[in-house]
Write an enzyme that holds these catalytic residues in place. Structure first.
Site, PDB file in Angstrom:
ATOM      1  N   LYS A   5      -7.041  -4.889  -2.867  1.00  0.00           N
ATOM      2  CA  LYS A   5      -7.779  -5.499  -1.746  1.00  0.00           C
ATOM      3  C   LYS A   5      -8.771  -4.496  -1.164  1.00  0.00           C
ATOM      4  O   LYS A   5      -8.578  -3.293  -1.299  1.00  0.00           O
ATOM      5  CB  LYS A   5      -6.801  -5.963  -0.665  1.00  0.00           C
ATOM      6  CG  LYS A   5      -6.023  -4.837  -0.016  1.00  0.00           C
ATOM      7  CD  LYS A   5      -4.939  -5.380   0.891  1.00  0.00           C
ATOM      8  CE  LYS A   5      -4.028  -4.290   1.403  1.00  0.00           C
ATOM      9  NZ  LYS A   5      -4.650  -3.271   2.243  1.00  0.00           N
ATOM     10  N   ASP A  50       0.788  -1.250   0.000  1.00  0.00           N
ATOM     11  CA  ASP A  50       0.000   0.000   0.000  1.00  0.00           C
ATOM     12  C   ASP A  50       0.815   1.294   0.000  1.00  0.00           C
ATOM     13  O   ASP A  50       0.509   2.226   0.775  1.00  0.00           O
ATOM     14  CB  ASP A  50      -0.971   0.016   1.205  1.00  0.00           C
ATOM     15  CG  ASP A  50      -1.926  -1.172   1.203  1.00  0.00           C
ATOM     16  OD1 ASP A  50      -1.842  -2.009   0.284  1.00  0.00           O
ATOM     17  OD2 ASP A  50      -2.744  -1.275   2.142  1.00  0.00           O
ATOM     18  N   CYS A  87      -1.961  -2.495   7.816  1.00  0.00           N
ATOM     19  CA  CYS A  87      -1.939  -3.495   6.743  1.00  0.00           C
ATOM     20  C   CYS A  87      -0.653  -4.314   6.718  1.00  0.00           C
ATOM     21  O   CYS A  87      -0.679  -5.501   6.398  1.00  0.00           O
ATOM     22  CB  CYS A  87      -2.194  -2.825   5.404  1.00  0.00           C
ATOM     23  SG  CYS A  87      -3.916  -2.266   5.287  1.00  0.00           S
TER      24      CYS A  87
END
Ligand code: VGL
Length: 343
Positions: free
Chosen positions: A213, A93, A258
Site C-alpha cells: 500500500k 507493516d 496504520c
C-alpha cells in the site's frame, strides 16, 4: 466455558429450545438465557447493556419479542456467525524500517519497540488455525508525498500552519496539489529496499497473502483497506470476501497510525474486529490511548494473544463482537450499506 456445538450448529429448533414459555416468541429473558449459553455467564454479566442492545437491534419491529420472521431474517445469521466465525489474521507493516530502520519506533523516544511484536505474532501463526493470513507492507516510491525529505518537491497550501522552512519530521503540513493534510515522516519503506522488507524473523505462512500500500507518489495509505482518499479499496476486500471472512484479528505497526486506520475501516465495512494489543507497538503512547478509545467506540474489541487463542479456538465468544455483528446485520436489513462510524 463448554459450548454444545451440536445444539448451536443447527439453527433450526433453537427458537423452540429457548422459548421457555412456549408462546412461539423469544422475549428478552429468554434471549438472555440463550446468551448465557452462547457466551457464558461471566461475559453476559460484564456486558448486560450490550446484550440488551443486541436484542433491541434483532427486534426490528420493537415490540419486545423476537418473532418467527425476525428470527429467520436476522437472528439465525447472527447465531450462525457467532458460533462459526471465519477468522482472518491481518498483520500490519511488520517491516524493517519500523523496527530498526529509518522510522524505528524505538527511536521515536516514547518507549515503543517494534521488534517486540514478532515473537507473539509468530506464536499465533504457529498455534492457531486461521482461515486466512494477510500481511500488509508500506511500499512507497522515492518521490512519495509522505516523506519529509520530499518537502521541496511540492507546493504548500496557504492554509498550512507550518511553512517549508520551519517544518520538521513528524510535523503536519497542508499541500496545495493534491490539496491534503499530510504528516511528514522520515523516508521509509521505499519500494524494494531492505527497509521495506518484512522483518526476517516474521514467519510467512503458506497460503497467505501480502498486500502493498502507498504505491502512489501523491497519496498516503495508512489503512490496508484503501488509500487515505479512499481509493484503491478492492484488494483486501476481495480477499476477505473470497474466504467469507466475518472476523478480523489485527496487529502490527504502528498501532496509532496504520493499525488504527485499518481497524476503523474494517469496522466501517461491518467486520467483527479485534486488535491484539500485545502484538502492536505505536509511535506515541498518548496517540495509542486515543486509538484504543476510538476503536472501542466504533465497536472493536481490544484483546490480547491469550484471549485471541480462546476466541479463535471457540472456547470463548465475545459480546462486543456479537454486538458489532448485530449492528452490521441490522444496517444491512435496513438498507443502510455504509454506516459511518465516528472517528
Ligand atoms: C506507518 C508511519 C508512516 C505505519 C506508515 O505503518 O503505521 N507509520 N507510515
Amino acid at each position: 466455558m463448554t459450548i454444545d456445538k451440536e445444539l448451536w450448529s443447527e439453527p433450526e429448533g433453537l427458537l423452540e429450545k429457548f422459548d421457555a414459555n412456549k408462546d412461539g416468541l423469544i422475549d428478552f429473558d429468554e434471549f438472555r438465557t440463550m446468551c448465557v449459553d452462547l457466551f457464558g455467564n461471566e461475559e453476559v454479566e460484564k456486558h448486560e447493556y450490550r446484550v440488551r442492545d443486541i436484542f433491541d437491534i434483532l427486534d426490528s419491529d420493537e415490540d419486545g419479542t423476537l418473532n418467527q420472521e425476525e428470527w429467520e431474517r436476522c437472528c439465525k445469521e447472527w447465531t450462525s456467525v457467532v458460533v462459526n466465525p471465519v477468522n482472518v489474521f491481518l498483520i500490519v507493516d511488520v517491516q524493517n524500517d519500523f523496527i530498526e530502520g529509518t522510522l524505528a519506533l524505538r527511536d521515536c523516544g516514547k518507549g515503543q519497540d517494534g521488534a517486540e511484536v514478532v515473537a507473539p505474532i509468530n506464536r499465533l501463526l504457529a498455534e492457531l488455525r486461521w482461515d486466512k493470513v494477510v500481511y500488509s507492507l508500506d511500499w512507497h516510491p522515492e518521490n512519495h508525498i509522505g516523506f519529509y525529505e520530499n518537502l521541496g518537491l511540492r507546493e504548500l497550501h496557504a492554509e498550512s500552519k507550518i511553512g517549508k522552512q520551519e517544518a520538521k519530521p513528524f510535523d503536519t503540513v497542508v499541500f496545495l496539489d493534491p490539496h491534503l493534510e499530510q504528516r511528514l515522516w522520515p523516508k521509509h519503506c521505499v519500494i524494494d529496499s531492505w527497509g521495506a522488507q518484512l522483518h526476517k524473523d516474521l514467519v510467512i505462512v503458506p497460503g497467505s497473502d501480502q498486500l502493498r500500500k502507498g504505491k502512489h507518489p501523491n497519496m498516503e495509505a495508512y489503512s490496508v483497506f484503501a488509500d487515505n482518499n479512499r481509493e484503491n479499496s478492492r484488494e483486501l476486500l476481495n480477499i476477505l470476501e473470497g474466504v467469507g471472512a466475518t472476523d478480523l484479528y489485527v496487529c502490527g505497526l504502528a498501532y496509532d497510525v496504520c493499525v488504527r486506520a485499518t481497524c476503523l475501516d474494517g469496522l466501517r465495512q461491518g467486520y467483527r474486529l479485534a486488535v491484539i494489543e500485545d502484538c502492536c507497538r505505536g509511535v506515541d503512547p498518548a496517540d495509542i490511548q486515543e486509538t484504543r478509545r476510538t476503536i472501542e467506540d466504533n465497536g472493536g474489541l481490544l484483546t490480547d494473544s491469550e484471549n485471541t487463542r480462546r476466541l479463535v479456538e471457540g472456547q470463548n465468544r465475545s459480546i462486543v463482537m456479537a454486538l458489532q455483528l448485530a449492528k452490521s446485520l441490522g444496517s444491512k436489513i435496513l438498507g443502510d450499506k455504509n454506516p459511518e462510524g465516528d472517528e
